[in-house]
Motif scaffolding. Sequence first.
Motif, short mmCIF file in Angstrom:
data_model
loop_
_atom_site.label_atom_id
_atom_site.label_comp_id
_atom_site.label_asym_id
_atom_site.label_seq_id
_atom_site.Cartn_x
_atom_site.Cartn_y
_atom_site.Cartn_z
N ALA A 94 0.85 -1.20 0.00
CA ALA A 94 0.00 0.00 0.00
C ALA A 94 0.88 1.25 0.00
CB ALA A 94 -0.89 0.00 1.24
N LYS A 154 6.12 2.10 0.19
CA LYS A 154 5.07 1.09 0.24
C LYS A 154 5.13 0.36 1.57
CE LYS A 154 3.56 1.49 -4.03
NZ LYS A 154 3.19 0.47 -4.98
N LYS A 158 1.49 -6.01 7.52
CA LYS A 158 0.16 -5.69 8.05
C LYS A 158 0.26 -5.11 9.42
CE LYS A 158 -2.19 -8.93 5.23
NZ LYS A 158 -1.99 -10.00 4.55
#
Length: 158
Positions: A94, A154, A158
């Motif tokens: 992400a 990025k 998690k």
Amino acid sequence: MKISKRLSKLFSAVFVFFLAFSMVLGFSSSAKASPSPGQEVAAAAGLLKGKPFKWGGTAPSGFDASGFTQYVFSHSYAKLKLPRTVKDQYKIGAPVQKNELKEGDLVFFKIDGKKVSFVGIFLGNNQFIAAASKGVRIQSLSLKYYSDRYAGAKRVLK
């Protein structure tokens, strides 16, 4: 009198035993926080500081930039298999704004022009670690060289 001294000593011994037993089992009141996955990755990367650069290298005997990040993520607590090239590593995870970076985030740079060609692992305090031409080193994102070539970051953990 003798009985009360014996009871007092017995009570003290039992109290010390239970106190020690509770500390061994972790029942003490001073709880410690576990490191985050990003902190684990950053710590694992730091252990490789000083390892040499090797074009195409993917092991502690010599790393290139993406070989270093791939090795760290797969051999750290994260046990995450990253793609082999900088270009492919840039495609995953992400996107993260520069002011929201966390330990373990991948930071990317356009060293060779318009495409991402260099990657490192963010350590916190505006620093990252990467395998560059002089080996695995800690660098500052504030250095003009890197700030001018910064391409983004990025988050793959998690």
